[in-house]
Design an enzyme around this catalytic site. Structure first.
Site, PDB file in Angstrom:
ATOM      1  N   GLU A  43       0.860  -1.175   0.000  1.00 36.39           N
ATOM      2  CA  GLU A  43       0.000   0.000   0.000  1.00 36.39           C
ATOM      3  C   GLU A  43       0.902   1.233   0.000  1.00 36.39           C
ATOM      4  O   GLU A  43       1.812   1.326   0.832  1.00 36.39           O
ATOM      5  CB  GLU A  43      -0.910   0.028   1.225  1.00 36.39           C
ATOM      6  CG  GLU A  43      -1.843   1.230   1.234  1.00 36.39           C
ATOM      7  CD  GLU A  43      -2.726   1.328   2.463  1.00 36.39           C
ATOM      8  OE1 GLU A  43      -3.523   2.277   2.530  1.00 36.39           O
ATOM      9  OE2 GLU A  43      -2.594   0.467   3.360  1.00 36.39           O
ATOM     10  N   ARG A 270       5.859 -13.175  10.100  1.00 32.83           N
ATOM     11  CA  ARG A 270       6.779 -12.044  10.099  1.00 32.83           C
ATOM     12  C   ARG A 270       8.080 -12.438  10.780  1.00 32.83           C
ATOM     13  O   ARG A 270       8.094 -13.251  11.703  1.00 32.83           O
ATOM     14  CB  ARG A 270       6.178 -10.864  10.866  1.00 32.83           C
ATOM     15  CG  ARG A 270       5.017 -10.170  10.188  1.00 32.83           C
ATOM     16  CD  ARG A 270       4.549  -9.017  11.049  1.00 32.83           C
ATOM     17  NE  ARG A 270       3.395  -8.335  10.513  1.00 32.83           N
ATOM     18  CZ  ARG A 270       3.456  -7.337   9.635  1.00 32.83           C
ATOM     19  NH1 ARG A 270       4.622  -6.910   9.208  1.00 32.83           N
ATOM     20  NH2 ARG A 270       2.351  -6.766   9.183  1.00 32.83           N
ATOM     21  N   LYS A 280       4.131   1.146  10.309  1.00 28.61           N
ATOM     22  CA  LYS A 280       4.157   2.387   9.515  1.00 28.61           C
ATOM     23  C   LYS A 280       3.654   3.565  10.336  1.00 28.61           C
ATOM     24  O   LYS A 280       4.159   4.682  10.214  1.00 28.61           O
ATOM     25  CB  LYS A 280       3.310   2.217   8.257  1.00 28.61           C
ATOM     26  CG  LYS A 280       3.973   1.417   7.150  1.00 28.61           C
ATOM     27  CD  LYS A 280       3.090   1.433   5.905  1.00 28.61           C
ATOM     28  CE  LYS A 280       3.709   0.637   4.780  1.00 28.61           C
ATOM     29  NZ  LYS A 280       2.826   0.614   3.590  1.00 28.61           N
TER      30      LYS A 280
END
Length: 568
Positions: A43, A270, A280
């Site tokens: 994104e 992860r 983020k």
């Protein structure tokens, strides 16, 4: 900036991981090899970080391994947070890592198709417009152990839903007035299946479509259908999307054409890196509140920050390959990343000399005003040996810590009455010191042995002394600003503590000093990396100019973090 070697198939030649086993099984069960296609779908709402680097290396690595195309797709469905700046930065980062995408795609490319399919679901009675508040919808979802309750709008007629949805698209309602929901199962044990939202009203200008659209698709609706439109064979995402897989498949079930490839979502864990964060939102907070200088601050875990610090693409690819992928989350010590870049730079970076905490050395028996240029090797690890010319004169700089007036026998650097070799030059002996009124040493007076020059072939040139020091000629030295970076956080997992993560910012994460370097460094360009002998690897910062050299410390020659700090 130094050109990075592109990754090769040899980087992926190893035993299969569980994702590759899934692909191999699909091929064995009849999937056409030529229909393999992967994607990396960021994104564009921030800069890429190390977590993204692992996903990039996974998807593009699969492309290399199987000779399959890989799309770069931007999931740009939230115009309030997405910007062209981030799109450009992401493209630059992926290319810098050495990868080439087959198609550059955007979820916004498919806004019309997604809208048309949503209309089709309404016509099938599988989607409806809901006029409740977000709070009411959340309350009706129930809990993991209690079924939800149906919306009062759930059984609105198809005709009314179609009319409302078109008016939503046309911008006739304020933001938040209506949403489009899929009609699935309010009693599903998977709460994501309890009539999820497919569209919301947003009166925001999109970085690509401008003001054309007033409704924007939610991630779960746009992502799987984008995969389907692009004919992605394997849609790989991190483990938090595992509960979303059921919804991903449900949406595909409504539209799937058996003549086409059906994307398969699979998840991997992860790999969290110690002493950093990759949220983020939190990275943006560090930027906006001034804890760092920007997204490319060399202390940031962003790819742009690592690049500015001097990390190489090859080292990041090696790191991603080393940690691999797994089904469970794991904390990776940042020292492994430092090892990878240190190992890579050891082969690539020229050795040069710079002094960061100088004290003057005066060689009393060297000719006054004399100078000579010494030929010194650049990198002993290089396949082909090259040399540079380094000036030598009567007055030099060495590091303050490389001299003591008195020291025991285990101290092998310069001390009064003791000898050391100057790298690539002569053996010197400390005779006396000068001090200022406060007792600080201002100069070390030495003598040198004229026949001891390195490489001269004399008996003295091969005489062994226990210490070798780096140095620069004071008359020829180039001033440089040197930025010494340490880890941004003082604990291994700053975002998993009871206190706010900002509490653990390392106050000593940046120290700026004035150093002196040999004049050959004036020829370096922004992004070039060198080894300051005995000090570490350093990179030329973009702030450099012809008038002022600026270096960032990339990594030390050895890891000292664990030895100087108590483990968290």
């Amino acid at each position: 900036m130094q050109e990075e070697n592109k990754p090769t198939t040899t980087e992926t030649e190893r035993s299969n991981n569980f994702i590759e086993n899934i692909i191999e099984e699909d091929l064995a069960n009849g999937l056409d090899y030529k229909k393999l296609r992967f994607r990396f779908p960021p994104e564009p709402n921030g800069y890429l970080h190390l977590g993204h680097a692992s996903a990039i290396c996974l998807n593009f690595g699969l492309g290399l391994r199987y000779g399959a195309p890989v799309n770069l797709r931007f999931d740009d469905t939230n115009p309030s947070k997405e910007e062209q700046e981030y799109v450009d930065a992401i493209k630059h980062d992926v290319a810098w890592l050495g990868f080439e995408w087959d198609k550059e795609c955007y979820a916004s490319d498919y806004f019309q198709e997604l809208y048309d399919w949503a209309v089709l679901l309404i016509e099938k009675g599988k989607a409806y417009v809901d006029g409740q508040t977000s709070e009411a919808i959340a309350a009706q979802k129930g809990t993991p152990t209690q079924a939800g309750t149906e919306s009062p709008y759930r059984n609105t007629s198809v005709e009314e839903n179609l009319a409302l949805f078109e008016r939503m698209k046309n911008g006739e309602f304020e933001a938040g007035k209506y949403v489009l929901r899929a009609k699935i199962d309010m009693a599903s044990p998977n709460m994501l299946m309890r009539d999820p939202i497919m569209y919301r009203i947003m009166h925001a200008s999109h970085h690509r479509t401008g003001d054309k659209w007033h409704i924007y698709p939610m991630y779960d609706w746009a992502h799987g259908e984008s995969d389907y439109l692009e004919q992605i064979s394997h849609s790989l995402c991190t483990l938090e999307f595992l509960p979303h897989r059921e919804l991903y498949d449900w949406f595909l079930d409504q539209l799937y054409d058996e003549a086409k490839v059906r994307p398969k979502q699979r998840e991997f864990a992860r790999r969290n890196l110690s002493h950093t964060i990759v949220s983020k939102r939190k990275l943006l907070q560090l930027v906006t509140e001034g804890y760092v200088s920007g997204w490319d601050d060399p202390r940031m875990p962003t790819i742009s920050g690592l690049r500015r610090r001097g990390y190489t693409a090859a080292a990041i690819r090696k790191f991603a390959d080393t940690i691999g992928i797994a089904k469970r989350e794991n904390l990776i010590d940042v020292s492994l990343l430092e090892f990878c870049v240190r190992e890579d730079l050891n082969k690539k970076a020229n050795r040069v000399m710079a002094v960061l905490d100088p004290v003057k050395v005066v060689i009393d028996n060297y000719p006054e005003g004399g100078e000579e240029w010494l030929s010194i090797e650049n990198n002993p690890e290089a396949e082909e040996m090259t040399y540079r010319q380094v000036p030598f004169s009567r007055e030099l700089y060495i590091e303050c810590e490389d001299f003591r007036e008195e020291a025991d026998k285990k101290y092998f650097r310069l001390k009064l009455g003791g000898e050391v070799r100057l790298k690539g030059a002569y053996i010197i002996k400390a005779e006396s010191v000068e001090k200022d009124a406060q007792g600080n040493i201002t100069a070390i007076h030495c003598t040198y042995e004229p026949d001891s020059k390195s490489g001269s072939g004399t008996e003295a040139s091969t005489r062994k002394v226990k210490g070798t020091l780096h140095w620069v000629s004071a008359a020829h030295a180039v001033e440089a600003e040197v930025r010494l970076y340490d880890r941004l956080f003082t604990v291994a997992e700053p975002d998993r503590q009871e206190q706010d993560f900002l509490t653990f910012i390392n106050p000593d994460s940046l120290k700026v000093v004035k150093g002196y370097a040999e004049p050959s460094l004036k020829e370096l360009k922004v992004g070039d990396t060198v080894q300051f002998q005995r000090l570490g690897y350093f990179c030329v910062d973009p702030d450099s100019s012809t008038e002022k050299l600026v270096f960032n410390k990339t990594v030390g020659l050895k890891d000292t973090w664990g030895a100087t700090r108590t483990p968290n």
